[in-house]
Design an enzyme around this catalytic site. Structure first.
Site, PDB file in Angstrom:
ATOM      1  N   TYR A 157      -7.904  -9.769   3.209  1.00  0.00           N
ATOM      2  CA  TYR A 157      -9.339 -10.026   3.218  1.00  0.00           C
ATOM      3  C   TYR A 157      -9.604 -11.430   3.732  1.00  0.00           C
ATOM      4  O   TYR A 157      -9.214 -12.419   3.107  1.00  0.00           O
ATOM      5  CB  TYR A 157      -9.906  -9.829   1.802  1.00  0.00           C
ATOM      6  CG  TYR A 157      -9.489  -8.486   1.256  1.00  0.00           C
ATOM      7  CD1 TYR A 157     -10.212  -7.332   1.561  1.00  0.00           C
ATOM      8  CD2 TYR A 157      -8.313  -8.348   0.513  1.00  0.00           C
ATOM      9  CE1 TYR A 157      -9.799  -6.086   1.123  1.00  0.00           C
ATOM     10  CE2 TYR A 157      -7.886  -7.099   0.072  1.00  0.00           C
ATOM     11  CZ  TYR A 157      -8.626  -5.977   0.378  1.00  0.00           C
ATOM     12  OH  TYR A 157      -8.214  -4.746  -0.037  1.00  0.00           O
ATOM     13  N   HIS A 176      -1.871   1.513  -8.803  1.00  0.00           N
ATOM     14  CA  HIS A 176      -2.296   1.923 -10.145  1.00  0.00           C
ATOM     15  C   HIS A 176      -1.989   3.397 -10.310  1.00  0.00           C
ATOM     16  O   HIS A 176      -1.810   4.122  -9.328  1.00  0.00           O
ATOM     17  CB  HIS A 176      -3.780   1.610 -10.391  1.00  0.00           C
ATOM     18  CG  HIS A 176      -4.728   2.184  -9.368  1.00  0.00           C
ATOM     19  ND1 HIS A 176      -5.140   3.493  -9.386  1.00  0.00           N
ATOM     20  CD2 HIS A 176      -5.332   1.622  -8.283  1.00  0.00           C
ATOM     21  CE1 HIS A 176      -5.974   3.704  -8.376  1.00  0.00           C
ATOM     22  NE2 HIS A 176      -6.093   2.590  -7.675  1.00  0.00           N
ATOM     23  N   ASP A 230     -28.629  15.437 -19.978  1.00  0.00           N
ATOM     24  CA  ASP A 230     -27.709  14.423 -19.481  1.00  0.00           C
ATOM     25  C   ASP A 230     -27.770  14.433 -17.966  1.00  0.00           C
ATOM     26  O   ASP A 230     -27.892  15.484 -17.349  1.00  0.00           O
ATOM     27  CB  ASP A 230     -26.287  14.759 -19.949  1.00  0.00           C
ATOM     28  CG  ASP A 230     -25.375  13.545 -19.953  1.00  0.00           C
ATOM     29  OD1 ASP A 230     -25.656  12.598 -19.195  1.00  0.00           O
ATOM     30  OD2 ASP A 230     -24.398  13.548 -20.716  1.00  0.00           O
ATOM     31  N   HIS A 234      -8.184   4.679 -12.282  1.00  0.00           N
ATOM     32  CA  HIS A 234      -7.105   3.800 -12.748  1.00  0.00           C
ATOM     33  C   HIS A 234      -6.580   4.464 -14.015  1.00  0.00           C
ATOM     34  O   HIS A 234      -7.020   4.156 -15.118  1.00  0.00           O
ATOM     35  CB  HIS A 234      -7.629   2.386 -13.026  1.00  0.00           C
ATOM     36  CG  HIS A 234      -8.246   1.760 -11.800  1.00  0.00           C
ATOM     37  ND1 HIS A 234      -9.571   1.391 -11.726  1.00  0.00           N
ATOM     38  CD2 HIS A 234      -7.719   1.470 -10.585  1.00  0.00           C
ATOM     39  CE1 HIS A 234      -9.827   0.893 -10.515  1.00  0.00           C
ATOM     40  NE2 HIS A 234      -8.724   0.931  -9.807  1.00  0.00           N
ATOM     41  N   ASP A 264     -13.322   3.308   0.731  1.00  0.00           N
ATOM     42  CA  ASP A 264     -12.427   3.492  -0.418  1.00  0.00           C
ATOM     43  C   ASP A 264     -13.099   4.508  -1.327  1.00  0.00           C
ATOM     44  O   ASP A 264     -14.049   4.186  -2.039  1.00  0.00           O
ATOM     45  CB  ASP A 264     -12.243   2.134  -1.118  1.00  0.00           C
ATOM     46  CG  ASP A 264     -11.276   2.204  -2.302  1.00  0.00           C
ATOM     47  OD1 ASP A 264     -10.939   3.322  -2.746  1.00  0.00           O
ATOM     48  OD2 ASP A 264     -10.886   1.133  -2.797  1.00  0.00           O
ATOM     49  N   HIS A 319     -14.840  -4.432  -4.647  1.00  0.00           N
ATOM     50  CA  HIS A 319     -15.529  -3.285  -5.245  1.00  0.00           C
ATOM     51  C   HIS A 319     -16.991  -3.224  -4.798  1.00  0.00           C
ATOM     52  O   HIS A 319     -17.884  -2.930  -5.583  1.00  0.00           O
ATOM     53  CB  HIS A 319     -15.426  -3.315  -6.775  1.00  0.00           C
ATOM     54  CG  HIS A 319     -14.126  -2.776  -7.282  1.00  0.00           C
ATOM     55  ND1 HIS A 319     -13.819  -2.681  -8.626  1.00  0.00           N
ATOM     56  CD2 HIS A 319     -13.045  -2.289  -6.634  1.00  0.00           C
ATOM     57  CE1 HIS A 319     -12.596  -2.180  -8.766  1.00  0.00           C
ATOM     58  NE2 HIS A 319     -12.104  -1.927  -7.580  1.00  0.00           N
ATOM     59  N   HIS A 373      -5.233  -8.514  -4.533  1.00  0.00           N
ATOM     60  CA  HIS A 373      -5.268  -7.565  -5.661  1.00  0.00           C
ATOM     61  C   HIS A 373      -3.898  -6.929  -5.811  1.00  0.00           C
ATOM     62  O   HIS A 373      -2.992  -7.161  -5.001  1.00  0.00           O
ATOM     63  CB  HIS A 373      -6.352  -6.503  -5.455  1.00  0.00           C
ATOM     64  CG  HIS A 373      -6.265  -5.757  -4.140  1.00  0.00           C
ATOM     65  ND1 HIS A 373      -5.300  -4.799  -3.893  1.00  0.00           N
ATOM     66  CD2 HIS A 373      -7.003  -5.847  -3.013  1.00  0.00           C
ATOM     67  CE1 HIS A 373      -5.469  -4.328  -2.669  1.00  0.00           C
ATOM     68  NE2 HIS A 373      -6.489  -4.946  -2.100  1.00  0.00           N
ATOM     69  N   GLU A 416      -1.629   0.468  -2.134  1.00  0.00           N
ATOM     70  CA  GLU A 416      -2.801   0.004  -1.390  1.00  0.00           C
ATOM     71  C   GLU A 416      -2.802  -1.496  -1.105  1.00  0.00           C
ATOM     72  O   GLU A 416      -3.551  -2.238  -1.702  1.00  0.00           O
ATOM     73  CB  GLU A 416      -4.077   0.385  -2.150  1.00  0.00           C
ATOM     74  CG  GLU A 416      -4.086   0.038  -3.637  1.00  0.00           C
ATOM     75  CD  GLU A 416      -5.456   0.308  -4.291  1.00  0.00           C
ATOM     76  OE1 GLU A 416      -6.478  -0.043  -3.687  1.00  0.00           O
ATOM     77  OE2 GLU A 416      -5.479   0.845  -5.396  1.00  0.00           O
ATOM     78  N   ARG A 424      -7.863  -2.542   4.122  1.00  0.00           N
ATOM     79  CA  ARG A 424      -7.124  -1.955   3.001  1.00  0.00           C
ATOM     80  C   ARG A 424      -6.709  -0.548   3.413  1.00  0.00           C
ATOM     81  O   ARG A 424      -7.506   0.181   4.011  1.00  0.00           O
ATOM     82  CB  ARG A 424      -7.982  -1.925   1.728  1.00  0.00           C
ATOM     83  CG  ARG A 424      -7.253  -1.309   0.527  1.00  0.00           C
ATOM     84  CD  ARG A 424      -7.881  -1.671  -0.826  1.00  0.00           C
ATOM     85  NE  ARG A 424      -9.218  -1.145  -1.044  1.00  0.00           N
ATOM     86  CZ  ARG A 424     -10.344  -1.858  -1.005  1.00  0.00           C
ATOM     87  NH1 ARG A 424     -10.307  -3.158  -0.733  1.00  0.00           N
ATOM     88  NH2 ARG A 424     -11.519  -1.292  -1.218  1.00  0.00           N
ATOM     89  N   GLU A 469      -4.913   2.740   1.619  1.00  0.00           N
ATOM     90  CA  GLU A 469      -4.504   3.230   0.297  1.00  0.00           C
ATOM     91  C   GLU A 469      -4.158   4.707   0.353  1.00  0.00           C
ATOM     92  O   GLU A 469      -4.949   5.518   0.839  1.00  0.00           O
ATOM     93  CB  GLU A 469      -5.647   3.034  -0.714  1.00  0.00           C
ATOM     94  CG  GLU A 469      -5.360   3.643  -2.080  1.00  0.00           C
ATOM     95  CD  GLU A 469      -6.480   3.402  -3.077  1.00  0.00           C
ATOM     96  OE1 GLU A 469      -7.653   3.370  -2.669  1.00  0.00           O
ATOM     97  OE2 GLU A 469      -6.180   3.225  -4.267  1.00  0.00           O
TER      98      GLU A 469
END
Ligand SMILES: [Mn+2]
Length: 455
Positions: free
Chosen positions: A408, A379, A73, A386, A295, A278, A375, A404, A417, A419
């Protein structure tokens, strides 16, 4: 302690001792979860079940070479619920909890039997036996080979404690195939007496909302490491660099401090990339005059941080950037100041949005700045970035959430941002991520003291 031995166990005793260390994180920077803690977690789950049987499968190894003779793995990671209740990183395993009608509480663990030929490739593994019992606090550890049969016998056998209340299983996407199959088998096997099926995932998720001491220890460390990475990244940022170079510094700090991996793909975006929520490609340049968003979150002992900072590539915010930044920061503070037991994420979101609206001035005309806050505010944070748990649950001491806010404005190449990771306490909150600089002055001071060639 009641233990069932697997065949040939004593021959392998010496290796087993080492294996126990490996598979329970005892040799890892985070260390093992204390067995008493695991017992307390399982007891709480069974308490919530009332009476019934719960069945949980572990994660399986995903081979990077499906046709290779020895599965390898790239990054095996245990299933979160399974780790939470057993502390083990063993793949292809099962946990069964039986809450009897008579109030009896039993946990059974099924682990793959050891295979000396395979262990030439994999190293020693934890098998069924007293070592696993000691690490998990589960007396009965059985071989997982033929576990389906064993679990069926356990659940429906006459020697098991009587239970009603149905079967507690996790449903929905992302379950290992073996677990889905076993659940189908368990639920439909008995003709004549249909079993009630309960959502075990939701039950454990609500429990995982409140972090116990061992969880908080891991989370605090993940957050401290991430704050350190923020500081080192800020100190390194200079025009002419590339986003991937900053990402490399961040993830080096993570690993240097014993974090196993990133809790999620690092978001390092400068200029217009700072406005993609993201963005995780990290391919762009750091241009003078732009902002850079970082982030990021280290994962330490299965718990992840999530801290965002925004810094000026040149080391100083422009007037416009500073004004917008101060607004986001004040909005965040208004929300943080409103964190106390009993409130909800929905309420915090409202507070942040009204603050932003009322204090926008002419910064975002026409209209106010809420149009650029695209956004959610918060969370849950924990084993997942999350994290699981009902988002309508009122805050209670021991819960951890992010706050956060962001703005933008792609047309101006401005993404901001901020957070932080917030622990709910009896009287309010604790900002766990406070070691990452957040004020304009603190950020500029850190960046100016670290650089000679920045312009
Ligand atoms: Mn976040």
């Amino acid at each position: 302690m009641r233990v069932e031995f697997s065949h040939g166990y004593s021959v392998l005793l010496a290796v087993v001792c080492l294996a126990g260390v490996l598979e329970a994180q005892a040799g890892s920077p985070a260390g093992a979860v204390p067995p008493e803690t695991l017992q307390a977690r399982r007891a709480k789950v069974m308490e919530a079940m009332g009476t019934g049987v719960a069945v949980l499968g572990s994660a399986a190894v995903r081979s990077i070479e499906p046709h290779g003779p020895h599965p390898q793995d790239s990054d095996f990671r245990q299933d979160n619920d399974f780790f939470y209740l057993t502390g083990l990183e063993t793949p292809d395993s099962w946990l069964v909890l039986i809450a009897g009608e008579d109030g009896s509480r039993e946990a059974r663990l099924f682990l793959p039997e050891r295979d000396t030929a395979r262990e030439r490739w994999t190293g020693p593994k934890l098998g069924p036996g007293p070592e696993a019992a000691g690490l998990t606090g589960i007396d009965t550890v059985l071989p997982a080979n033929g576990a389906e049969w064993g679990i069926n016998r356990l659940v429906f056998g006459s020697r098991s404690p009587a239970w009603t209340g149905g079967v507690f299983v996790r449903r929905g996407p992302g379950r290992p195939e073996a677990e889905s199959e076993l659940v189908r088998e368990l639920v439909f096997r008995r003709t004549g007496r249909p079993l009630t099926v309960h959502d075990l995932g939701h039950l454990i998720a609500q429990q995982r909302l409140i972090k116990d001491d061992d969880e908080l220890r891991r989370l605090r460390r993940a957050i401290d490491i991430t704050a350190e990475a923020q500081r080192e990244a800020m100190a390194a940022v200079q025009p002419g660099m590339w986003e991937y170079q900053i990402e490399a510094i961040i993830e080096y700090v993570f690993r240097r401090n014993g974090a196993e991996r990133v809790g999620f793909p690092s978001i390092v975006g400068a200029g217009v990339n700072s406005t993609t929520l993201h963005y995780d490609e990290s391919r762009g340049p750091l241009d003078a005059g732009d902002l850079i968003i970082m982030d990021i979150g280290a994962e330490f002992g299965y718990y992840t941080a999530d801290i965002t900072r925004t810094a000026p590539v040149s080391g100083r915010f422009s007037e416009r950037q500073r004004e917008l930044y101060q607004l986001v920061l004040a909005t965040q503070q208004a929300a943080i100041d409103s964190v106390y037991p009993g409130t909800t994420m929905g309420r915090l979101n409202q507070i942040a949005r009204s603050y932003l609206q009322e204090h926008s001035g002419d910064l975002c005309e026409p209209g106010d700045c809420t149009q650029y806050f695209v956004h959610g505010l918060s969370h849950w944070l924990g084993m997942d970035v999350h994290d699981v748990g009902d988002y309508r649950t009122p805050l209670a001491p021991g819960m951890v959430l992010t706050i956060e806010p962001g703005l933008y404005l792609p047309a101006e190449r401005i993404g901001i941002r901020i957070e932080d990771d917030i622990l709910v306490t009896e009287n309010g909150s604790e900002v766990l991520s406070r070691m990452a600089p957040r004020d304009v002055d603190a950020i500029e001071a850190l960046m100016s003291s670290s650089s000679t060639s920045r312009n």
